[in-house]
Scaffold this active site. Sequence first.
Site, PDB file in Angstrom:
ATOM      1  N   CYS A 115       0.858  -1.189   0.000  1.00  0.00           N
ATOM      2  CA  CYS A 115       0.000   0.000   0.000  1.00  0.00           C
ATOM      3  C   CYS A 115       0.894   1.240   0.000  1.00  0.00           C
ATOM      4  CB  CYS A 115      -0.880  -0.016   1.245  1.00  0.00           C
ATOM      5  SG  CYS A 115      -1.597   1.597   1.598  1.00  0.00           S
ATOM      6  N   GLU A 150       9.413  -0.699 -11.372  1.00  0.00           N
ATOM      7  CA  GLU A 150       8.115  -0.621 -12.058  1.00  0.00           C
ATOM      8  C   GLU A 150       6.947  -0.362 -11.107  1.00  0.00           C
ATOM      9  OE1 GLU A 150       7.865  -4.077 -14.642  1.00  0.00           O
ATOM     10  OE2 GLU A 150       9.014  -3.032 -16.180  1.00  0.00           O
ATOM     11  N   CYS A 157      -7.347   0.747   0.301  1.00  0.00           N
ATOM     12  CA  CYS A 157      -7.558   0.353   1.698  1.00  0.00           C
ATOM     13  C   CYS A 157      -8.026   1.544   2.540  1.00  0.00           C
ATOM     14  CB  CYS A 157      -6.275  -0.238   2.268  1.00  0.00           C
ATOM     15  SG  CYS A 157      -5.032   0.993   2.664  1.00  0.00           S
ATOM     16  N   CYS A 160      -5.584   4.416   2.709  1.00  0.00           N
ATOM     17  CA  CYS A 160      -5.595   5.224   1.492  1.00  0.00           C
ATOM     18  C   CYS A 160      -6.825   6.132   1.478  1.00  0.00           C
ATOM     19  CB  CYS A 160      -5.558   4.337   0.251  1.00  0.00           C
ATOM     20  SG  CYS A 160      -3.924   3.616  -0.004  1.00  0.00           S
ATOM     21  N   GLU A 312      15.664  -1.754 -19.542  1.00  0.00           N
ATOM     22  CA  GLU A 312      15.488  -3.191 -19.776  1.00  0.00           C
ATOM     23  C   GLU A 312      14.944  -3.425 -21.169  1.00  0.00           C
ATOM     24  OE1 GLU A 312      12.900  -5.178 -17.039  1.00  0.00           O
ATOM     25  OE2 GLU A 312      13.658  -4.073 -15.314  1.00  0.00           O
TER      26      GLU A 312
HETATM   27  C1  GLA Z   1      10.036  -6.062 -15.921  1.00  0.00           C
HETATM   28  C2  GLA Z   1      10.781  -6.089 -14.610  1.00  0.00           C
HETATM   29  C3  GLA Z   1      11.825  -7.142 -14.521  1.00  0.00           C
HETATM   30  C4  GLA Z   1      11.393  -8.404 -15.214  1.00  0.00           C
HETATM   31  C5  GLA Z   1      11.023  -8.098 -16.617  1.00  0.00           C
HETATM   32  C6  GLA Z   1      10.656  -9.305 -17.429  1.00  0.00           C
HETATM   33  O1  GLA Z   1      10.435  -5.096 -16.786  1.00  0.00           O
HETATM   34  O2  GLA Z   1      11.289  -4.855 -14.241  1.00  0.00           O
HETATM   35  O3  GLA Z   1      12.087  -7.382 -13.170  1.00  0.00           O
HETATM   36  O4  GLA Z   1      10.307  -8.938 -14.526  1.00  0.00           O
HETATM   37  O5  GLA Z   1       9.902  -7.255 -16.608  1.00  0.00           O
HETATM   38  O6  GLA Z   1      10.302  -8.960 -18.737  1.00  0.00           O
HETATM   39 ZN    ZN Z   2      -3.742   1.530   0.859  1.00  0.00          ZN
END
Ligand code: GLA
Ligand code: ZN
Length: 683
Positions: A115, A150, A157, A160, A312
Amino acid sequence: MINTKLPFIWYGGDYNPEQWDREVWKEDIRLFKLANINIATVNVFSWSLLQPAEDRYDFSQLDEIINMLWNNGIYICLATSTASQPHWMSVKYKEVLPTDINGLKRSHGGRVNFCPNSKVYREFSKKLVEKLAEKYANHEAVLIWHIANEYGTYCYCENCEKAFREWLKKKYGTLEELNKRWYTTFWGQTFYDWDEISAPTLRNVLFHHWWTGKLSNVAQGMVLDYYRFMSESILECYLNEYNIIKKYNPNIPVTTNLMAVFKPLNYFEWAKHMDVVSWDSYPYITDDYISIAFRHSLMRGLKKGEPFMLMEQTPSQTNWQPYCYIKRPKVMRLLSYQAIAQGADTVMFFQLRQSRGGPEKFHGAIISHAGHENTRVFQEVKELGEELKNLGDKILDSKVKSQSAVLFDWENWWALENSQGPSTDINYAKGVEDYYRALYENQLGVDVIGIEDNFEKYKLISAPLLYMTKEEVARKIEDYVKNGGILITTTLSGIVDENDLVILGGYPGFLRKILGIWVEEFDALPPDMKNEIIIKDEFRKEFSEESYECNLVFDVIHLEGNEVKAIGVYKKDYYKGYPCVTVNKFGNGYSYYIGTFPSQKFLKELIKYIMKAHGIEPLFKDVPYGIEITQRVKNKKTFTFILNHTEEIKKINIGKGKKDLLSGRILEGEIKLHPREVLILEE
Ligand code: GLA
Ligand code: ZN
């Protein structure tokens, strides 16, 4: 430069040695060197190892990993590990776990499963980052910090909810004001006490749209504010860590990995607090190079064209897409150069060594389960590493050159797609991409910009589906056109204010005067119930066809004033003969309006016509589909990237002699591009 310590294109990626024993680490180092890797992102998911119990921290393994890499000349992108809290924390402090939109309290597992308004989560992450920063903020190997991973999970909740009420108090001051802005008289939703306000979940919405998933709460302004609130709450988690790192080393760059066209977070707001934008690119097999270019341009646009990081990409396969295709030979290289061509100064992968277990065991990696260098993927990575090393710092910090821009606005996205009507098929990001594509295919360099950015530097701006047009944005657009800019906007623009309240007095609200039109009503039909745009005689010679298909939404338009003209009219229905594509001269500029969803072919030809009408030159002429040309500029040097995304040999004329940085050849006039070939021409 992102960090002058490593004046090369950064090349490497996520490395998770904690999954392996020491013997494997040694082999990793040998292979990294072979592959010309210069940076490793470590510590992304290590919180449970760093803090095995509430009162116990252990950095010994991380020390070992960092030292091993640095002793071998490999730099570090240091993650903070806070994307995934340890089990013990979720078990002991239940508030750490989020409640989802169904009102279901989650249990521990996965990642980004906390959260954002949990004080416990914030306190523990703060403590952890404090310790990490104390140890490593000034470590010579660390080039950049990578906060969490990410971000993006919304929570509903009670914590929040409470925080939401405080946020609303700050924003609106009084309940009277909130009631007015949320239009709560509709369906009898007046609030008399702040505590009556709950988070908009599937439990409390009065009318959840059962087939679109829209949260059509009576107070659509409430749903919209919840998006804003969540994006900000999650940003606070990021800042909670950011500020600590900066306290220990104000000069070290800090980032977090974004995901481009990602609805939950207003990335333009986020980017204000990021030293460099980084993002993870995982195109689907059905995404063509223009879709990928759109995402790169969006990420580049977040910080006004500053170089960004490709944090990535997979060297070959993902494991999580519906169909995990293999990147064909040379495609990884091609897409890496595409990222650079679009403004990236790094090429990084997920991940360096393929995991043996876990959900991502079949995700591509530089070192595969085979464990050695004799694989196609490894060899391609190695060759690319060699090439990038040879480029040195030549391209670093150069800026992508663009004459045009498309406008992208997260708040508009939230409002438009939550609006009940006129059509369930409206997809904002796709709508913007369609216009990006039309500009791109006409060889205009295209930026993606936000509503706060400078408009004046572009000859042409397209603002599709700008449903929410705030008054100050309308004024900016007005000045832009008045001063000679070319605006292209569409149906469902200028409709509501920042609270999703309709701007009265005729659509498209504040844009009406600029466009010289009044939209009396808009019809919406299922996608296969199409109409046609018939090109008016005056413009007929500019288009290849007499008419073009259109669908989804059909504005019924009246022309207003002496300067406006219809370019196309509807072919049928009761609005047959009514204008659907218009142009208006306004001040020194022009504004175009497309009152429907036309075919891509029409859009491409319309842009071509607009360029001709206003003397806008393309960057390159006669470029076939599949060939991508972009330019980056630095210190009066221009780098022209020419990429052949097709599997065929293509011919193209590059004019006078230029040096290709990759092959060292001097090229001139008409040249042959081999399948998936890449050129970087220096001038
Ligand atoms: C995301 C995540 C990574 C991995 C990749 C796999 O971008 O940041 O940790 O899980 O996806 O594609
Ligand atoms: Zn929350």
